[in-house]
Design a protein around this motif. Sequence first.
Motif, PDB file in Angstrom:
ATOM      1  N   PRO A  10       0.851  -1.314   0.160  1.00  0.00           N
ATOM      2  CA  PRO A  10       0.136   0.026   0.029  1.00  0.00           C
ATOM      3  C   PRO A  10       0.755   1.381  -0.081  1.00  0.00           C
ATOM      4  O   PRO A  10       1.872   1.387   0.379  1.00  0.00           O
ATOM      5  N   CYS A  11       0.354   2.429  -0.378  1.00  0.00           N
ATOM      6  CA  CYS A  11       0.964   3.603  -0.119  1.00  0.00           C
ATOM      7  C   CYS A  11      -0.021   4.510   0.476  1.00  0.00           C
ATOM      8  O   CYS A  11      -1.094   4.546   0.677  1.00  0.00           O
ATOM      9  N   ARG A  12       0.602   5.997   0.600  1.00  0.00           N
ATOM     10  CA  ARG A  12      -0.072   6.893   1.103  1.00  0.00           C
ATOM     11  C   ARG A  12       0.119   8.210   0.235  1.00  0.00           C
ATOM     12  O   ARG A  12       1.094   8.414  -0.142  1.00  0.00           O
ATOM     13  N   LEU A  13      -0.997   8.643  -0.691  1.00  0.00           N
ATOM     14  CA  LEU A  13      -0.997   9.583  -1.670  1.00  0.00           C
ATOM     15  C   LEU A  13      -0.708  11.021  -0.724  1.00  0.00           C
ATOM     16  O   LEU A  13      -1.516  11.310   0.179  1.00  0.00           O
ATOM     17  N   GLU A  14       0.055  11.820  -1.219  1.00  0.00           N
ATOM     18  CA  GLU A  14       0.580  12.987  -0.779  1.00  0.00           C
ATOM     19  C   GLU A  14       1.130  14.085  -1.698  1.00  0.00           C
ATOM     20  O   GLU A  14       1.769  13.683  -2.655  1.00  0.00           O
ATOM     21  N   GLY A  15       0.511  15.048  -1.816  1.00  0.00           N
ATOM     22  CA  GLY A  15       0.818  16.171  -2.813  1.00  0.00           C
ATOM     23  C   GLY A  15      -0.116  17.005  -3.484  1.00  0.00           C
ATOM     24  O   GLY A  15      -1.319  17.191  -3.188  1.00  0.00           O
ATOM     25  N   GLU A  16       0.090  17.517  -4.802  1.00  0.00           N
ATOM     26  CA  GLU A  16      -0.790  18.461  -5.337  1.00  0.00           C
ATOM     27  C   GLU A  16      -0.883  18.107  -6.880  1.00  0.00           C
ATOM     28  O   GLU A  16       0.340  17.826  -7.184  1.00  0.00           O
ATOM     29  N   THR A  17      -2.034  18.285  -7.342  1.00  0.00           N
ATOM     30  CA  THR A  17      -1.952  18.137  -8.905  1.00  0.00           C
ATOM     31  C   THR A  17      -3.162  18.686  -9.647  1.00  0.00           C
ATOM     32  O   THR A  17      -4.200  19.260  -8.850  1.00  0.00           O
ATOM     33  N   CYS A  18      -2.913  19.204 -10.543  1.00  0.00           N
ATOM     34  CA  CYS A  18      -4.126  19.743 -11.713  1.00  0.00           C
ATOM     35  C   CYS A  18      -4.954  18.611 -12.163  1.00  0.00           C
ATOM     36  O   CYS A  18      -4.513  17.473 -12.655  1.00  0.00           O
ATOM     37  N   VAL A  19      -6.311  19.071 -12.467  1.00  0.00           N
ATOM     38  CA  VAL A  19      -7.265  18.071 -12.903  1.00  0.00           C
ATOM     39  C   VAL A  19      -7.621  18.413 -14.234  1.00  0.00           C
ATOM     40  O   VAL A  19      -7.541  19.460 -14.793  1.00  0.00           O
ATOM     41  N   GLN A  20      -7.400  17.144 -15.029  1.00  0.00           N
ATOM     42  CA  GLN A  20      -7.767  17.313 -16.724  1.00  0.00           C
ATOM     43  C   GLN A  20      -8.967  18.040 -17.055  1.00  0.00           C
ATOM     44  O   GLN A  20      -9.891  18.268 -16.285  1.00  0.00           O
ATOM     45  N   GLY A  21      -9.251  18.439 -18.388  1.00  0.00           N
ATOM     46  CA  GLY A  21     -10.476  18.867 -18.939  1.00  0.00           C
ATOM     47  C   GLY A  21     -11.352  17.779 -18.984  1.00  0.00           C
ATOM     48  O   GLY A  21     -11.060  16.583 -19.014  1.00  0.00           O
ATOM     49  N   ALA A  22     -12.587  18.071 -18.866  1.00  0.00           N
ATOM     50  CA  ALA A  22     -13.729  16.963 -18.591  1.00  0.00           C
ATOM     51  C   ALA A  22     -13.784  16.241 -19.995  1.00  0.00           C
ATOM     52  O   ALA A  22     -14.552  16.791 -20.901  1.00  0.00           O
ATOM     53  N   LYS A  23     -13.669  15.126 -20.017  1.00  0.00           N
ATOM     54  CA  LYS A  23     -14.327  14.072 -21.195  1.00  0.00           C
ATOM     55  C   LYS A  23     -15.475  14.451 -21.742  1.00  0.00           C
ATOM     56  O   LYS A  23     -15.694  14.562 -22.854  1.00  0.00           O
ATOM     57  N   ASN A  24     -16.562  14.375 -20.581  1.00  0.00           N
ATOM     58  CA  ASN A  24     -17.907  14.358 -20.980  1.00  0.00           C
ATOM     59  C   ASN A  24     -18.304  15.606 -21.609  1.00  0.00           C
ATOM     60  O   ASN A  24     -19.493  15.916 -22.109  1.00  0.00           O
TER      61      ASN A  24
END
Length: 429
Positions: free
Chosen positions: A9-23
């Motif tokens: 298992p892992c622990r997620l940490e940090g920041e990220t940008c979200v992509q444009g919406a497929k739908n």
Amino acid sequence: MAMLKIEGPCRLEGETCVQGAKNSTLPLLASSVLCRGISVFHHCPRLLDVETSIEILEHLGCRVCWEGETLTVDSTDVTHWDIPDHLMRKMRSSIVFLGAILSRMGQASLSYPGGCELGPRPIDLHLDAMRKMGVQIREAHGRIDCNVRRGLRGTVLHLSFPSVGATENSLLTAVMADGITTIHNAAREPEIQDLSDYLNDCGADIRGAGESTIIVKGVKSLRGCAHTIIPDRIVASTLLSAAAITGGTVQLRRVEPNHLQPVLHVLEEAGCHLTLGKHEVALTAPPRLNAVQTVRTMPYPGFPTDAQSPMMAMLLKSNGTTLFEENIFESRFKHVDELIRLGGDIQVVGRAAVVKGVEKLYGARVVAPDLRGGAALVIGGLASEGTTEVLGVDYLDRGYEHLETVLSSLGANIQRVENDDAQNQQKTG
Ligand code: UD1
């Protein structure tokens, strides 16, 4: 054939940008056909389904080019009104081209769309709406031939279910029809609003998108424009679910918190701490999540069916029992058997699934049954002991832009590996 290999298992940490919406992207690209000239789409995700849309646009005669995350469509010359069968079969949303081609060309010829992995996905509501607007439709041998002999005319439509695709096709057929079209019981999803915003900027007259009644006043012509695609609320939900099951802390940028309300409620109920900014969501999860009250999928603004499987994976290790009720699609629990391989305790009865939280999950080889079901397996893998191999990565690539890169940047040990064995396993799976 690729697969995703996850060491957990892992622990997620940090920041990220979200992509444009497929739908949003798919109907926007389809509608660029009828907005004569150049349309520029910013924040456009690079996905397999977007590539399929580009193939369709190029077949119709449009010129398309990428520059970074911007996609430009020049629809000055549209020469064809048909969509070849192999492109229709690649994705369900190819059907949204129907309204756009009809409005632009006065005729259209295509076959039934593919993508039935969620159970039967009829298009009767789309076709009924078009018939009421003056389209003659002939269905034979899997093909649909449409003609507009006496022009498209505005009318009053009552959708018996607020179908997203039928609302989009109705809008695209009505936007240049003669007179006013009123769409009752329209879908209210943010992607409908995004489509309407683009069309209005191109010269359309649409009011009420995002509400149950949409009023469209037909205009004579539409021109292209520049448009920034809204963030993908399902990708955001997936990343938040992934962070939550790992007891992580993540900050998502370039999101629209308002579009995520039903998902954020469930995350809070599960014990996550959320901080919302204008276009940001920060989540801190406890070491073990709580089970939540029933998660019922509903049309927007209810809980989205596309987030059902990621959320189910998220609650596999929760403290207690959660009931999921799927009310949109008939066959949307195909991920369950694969989650059970990871050690999940889930029982399905008809449209309900009961998830009993377990202490631990264990890595296994699993096969993505569909796009969001595949995302659920990745989430399960992040919280499992040992190695999880997720086959069927093509599904993920239809809706997630480099999912493994995004998760790696948050600290997951996940990589894409080419594997012939994976191909064989998938074929027999
Ligand atoms: C869209 C989304 C999909 C999401 C779904 C529901 C895109 C590209 N896809 O799909 O990710 O899961 O909305 O939020 O935007 N129905 C009929 N007859 C019709 C049309 C639909 O019976 O003519 C039924 C479907 O079988 C389904 C329900 O209505 O049970 C919802 O479908 P719909 O809202 O149309 O989904 P899509 O537009 O296909």
